[in-house]
Write a protein that holds these residues in place. Structure first.
Motif, PDB file in Angstrom:
ATOM      1  N   HIS A 141       3.656  -6.352 -10.711  1.00 44.70           N
ATOM      2  CA  HIS A 141       2.993  -5.048 -10.622  1.00 44.70           C
ATOM      3  C   HIS A 141       3.999  -3.962 -10.226  1.00 44.70           C
ATOM      4  O   HIS A 141       4.018  -2.878 -10.822  1.00 44.70           O
ATOM      5  N   VAL A 142       4.829  -4.258  -9.212  1.00 46.22           N
ATOM      6  CA  VAL A 142       5.798  -3.266  -8.733  1.00 46.22           C
ATOM      7  C   VAL A 142       6.782  -2.907  -9.842  1.00 46.22           C
ATOM      8  O   VAL A 142       7.058  -1.722 -10.095  1.00 46.22           O
ATOM      9  N   ALA A 181      -2.189   4.302 -13.552  1.00 44.21           N
ATOM     10  CA  ALA A 181      -1.567   3.678 -12.378  1.00 44.21           C
ATOM     11  C   ALA A 181      -2.629   3.266 -11.365  1.00 44.21           C
ATOM     12  O   ALA A 181      -2.567   2.175 -10.781  1.00 44.21           O
ATOM     13  N   GLN A 182      -3.613   4.133 -11.151  1.00 41.02           N
ATOM     14  CA  GLN A 182      -4.705   3.818 -10.226  1.00 41.02           C
ATOM     15  C   GLN A 182      -5.460   2.581 -10.704  1.00 41.02           C
ATOM     16  O   GLN A 182      -5.805   1.698  -9.901  1.00 41.02           O
ATOM     17  N   MET A 199       5.089  -0.885 -12.450  1.00 36.08           N
ATOM     18  CA  MET A 199       4.800   0.462 -11.973  1.00 36.08           C
ATOM     19  C   MET A 199       6.052   1.339 -12.041  1.00 36.08           C
ATOM     20  O   MET A 199       5.980   2.519 -12.415  1.00 36.08           O
ATOM     21  N   ASN A 247       2.401   1.834  -3.468  1.00 36.20           N
ATOM     22  CA  ASN A 247       1.434   2.345  -4.445  1.00 36.20           C
ATOM     23  C   ASN A 247       1.070   3.797  -4.177  1.00 36.20           C
ATOM     24  O   ASN A 247       0.916   4.593  -5.112  1.00 36.20           O
ATOM     25  N   ARG A 248       0.942   4.143  -2.900  1.00 41.01           N
ATOM     26  CA  ARG A 248       0.588   5.533  -2.570  1.00 41.01           C
ATOM     27  C   ARG A 248       1.713   6.479  -3.006  1.00 41.01           C
ATOM     28  O   ARG A 248       1.460   7.550  -3.534  1.00 41.01           O
ATOM     29  N   ILE A 277      -3.445  -0.564 -10.008  1.00 44.88           N
ATOM     30  CA  ILE A 277      -3.502  -0.940  -8.587  1.00 44.88           C
ATOM     31  C   ILE A 277      -4.818  -1.668  -8.297  1.00 44.88           C
ATOM     32  O   ILE A 277      -4.832  -2.721  -7.653  1.00 44.88           O
ATOM     33  N   GLU A 329       0.831  -1.206   0.000  1.00 43.02           N
ATOM     34  CA  GLU A 329       0.000   0.000   0.000  1.00 43.02           C
ATOM     35  C   GLU A 329       0.867   1.257   0.000  1.00 43.02           C
ATOM     36  O   GLU A 329       0.588   2.218  -0.729  1.00 43.02           O
ATOM     37  N   THR A 372      -4.819  -5.175  -9.829  1.00 39.65           N
ATOM     38  CA  THR A 372      -3.950  -6.102  -9.098  1.00 39.65           C
ATOM     39  C   THR A 372      -4.634  -6.602  -7.832  1.00 39.65           C
ATOM     40  O   THR A 372      -4.571  -7.788  -7.494  1.00 39.65           O
ATOM     41  N   GLU A 373      -5.317  -5.689  -7.123  1.00 42.14           N
ATOM     42  CA  GLU A 373      -6.014  -6.078  -5.894  1.00 42.14           C
ATOM     43  C   GLU A 373      -7.250  -6.916  -6.196  1.00 42.14           C
ATOM     44  O   GLU A 373      -7.503  -7.933  -5.543  1.00 42.14           O
ATOM     45  N   LYS A 383       2.104  -9.485  -7.499  1.00 42.86           N
ATOM     46  CA  LYS A 383       2.456  -8.171  -6.958  1.00 42.86           C
ATOM     47  C   LYS A 383       3.854  -7.723  -7.366  1.00 42.86           C
ATOM     48  O   LYS A 383       4.100  -6.534  -7.584  1.00 42.86           O
TER      49      LYS A 383
END
Length: 351
Positions: free
Chosen positions: A337-338, A320-321, A341, A287-288, A324, A284, A327-328, A334
């Motif tokens: 995803h990282v 990007a949002q 990103m 991502n933030r 996220i 989290e 992915t969730e 993950k």
């Protein structure tokens, strides 16, 4: 004094930190409190409110303090001009905090029985609880309060079900929608609510709120200043930064993004840290920070009148949002995803 949790665990619960329902302290938002109490005392409190603002600034805590105020003062003519901090030892406080009070319904992401975690949305089954809740007569004629937290997480069916409840609410009923991004709500829902925009906490309120949750800020002035700046007025953000390695994660992401090809090893190292099985909070934080980097760059471009770049960065933020959320929702890999990103950020920053 040892913190005793009495509220049900939520999808975003942090160890040792009170849930909004069990937090007797409210920091900041004095103007909103004054406006709400004035409206109630005049008999003009709307039937539906949206508390809009960034994550972690106390929107849900304000909602529960407003609910407590209404329950304690059912006659608006005798209500005080300000909230009085609820008594954690009172029966009412403990009932509300534990989800057992007949006058308060708190709806959020439900548990996922298959994964033993939490669902990624507020489901229609949760919203259906509203009709049953409102069908019960208040025992003392006081308000009934429905808090949807966060309303951003409602899926389409849930949003449509809530809309029906908002259209013809019973008397002395208050809906409070906790919203991080009002644009994500159906326009028809927004039109039936009064929106109260809440701002990030100022530095003093942020540090007081941290101390109130026993999450102390660094003693060293430079580290404290860095924490306040990175937290952006969000208590949750500050706690994540201090207690969950957030400052290190943010620094590592900044380094990976600015490193170009030399940042590949850093990117993989960071992915290993934030994408592990027990690293949901670190994920989290990552991502933030990624979203913040894009938002800050877009704002800088707009201030410099680079409108095409600002628009491109805004589009990158939305992409990007979406990544996220996907992915969730679909439980995607993950680590991939990282790494994706970081590539997305590198490309966006070089526009």
């Amino acid at each position: 004094m040892m913190f005793e949790r009495i509220a049900p665990e939520q999808h975003d619960t942090l160890d040792g930190v009170p849930e909004p329902a069990e937090n007797p302290h409210l920091y900041g938002h004095e103007q909103a409190v004054s406006m709400l109490t004035a409206a109630y005392r005049a008999g003009k409190l709307p039937h539906a409110l949206i508390f809009a603002g960034p994550v972690g600034i106390g929107k849900a805590t304000l909602a529960f303090h407003l609910a407590s105020y209404l329950l304690r003062h059912p006659d608006h003519r005798n209500a005080p001009e300000a909230f009085v901090a609820p008594d954690p030892g009172s029966a009412q406080f403990r009932q509300v905090a534990s989800g057992a009070h007949p006058g308060v319904l708190h709806l959020t992401r439900p548990q996922n029985d298959k994964t033993k975690g939490f669902k990624t949305v507020v489901t229609v089954d949760e919203i259906r609880k509203v009709s049953r809740f409102l069908s019960m007569t208040s025992h003392d004629g006081s308000y009934r309060v429905v808090i949807v937290d966060p309303a951003d997480d409602m899926n389409v069916n849930a949003a449509n079900a809530l809309l029906k409840n908002l259209e013809e609410p019973p008397a002395r009923t208050l809906f409070i929608l906790i919203v991080h991004a009002p644009g994500n709500l159906l326009p028809t829902i927004r039109s039936r609510c009064q929106t109260i925009r809440l701002t990030p906490l100022d530095d003093a309120s942020l540090l007081s709120a941290l101390a109130g949750t026993d999450q102390l800020a660094p003693d060293e002035p430079q580290a404290r200043a860095a924490l306040v700046e990175r937290a952006g007025g969000s208590v949750r953000g500050a706690i994540l930064l201090t207690q969950y390695g957030g400052l290190d994660i943010a620094d590592a992401l900044d380094k990976a993004v600015s490193g170009g090809r030399t940042g590949i090893a850093d990117a993989h190292k960071l992915a290993d840290v934030v994408a592990g099985r027990d690293s949901a909070i670190q994920f989290e934080i990552f991502n933030r920070r990624a979203l913040d980097l894009l938002a800050e760059s877009a704002a800088d471009a707009a201030r410099s009148s680079e409108l095409a770049r600002a628009n491109a960065l805004a589009d990158a933020w939305q992409d990007a949002q979406n990544a996220i959320s996907e992915t969730e929702t679909y439980n995607l890999d993950k680590k991939q995803h990282v790494l994706a990103m970081i590539d997305r950020l590198n490309a966006a920053m070089r526009m």
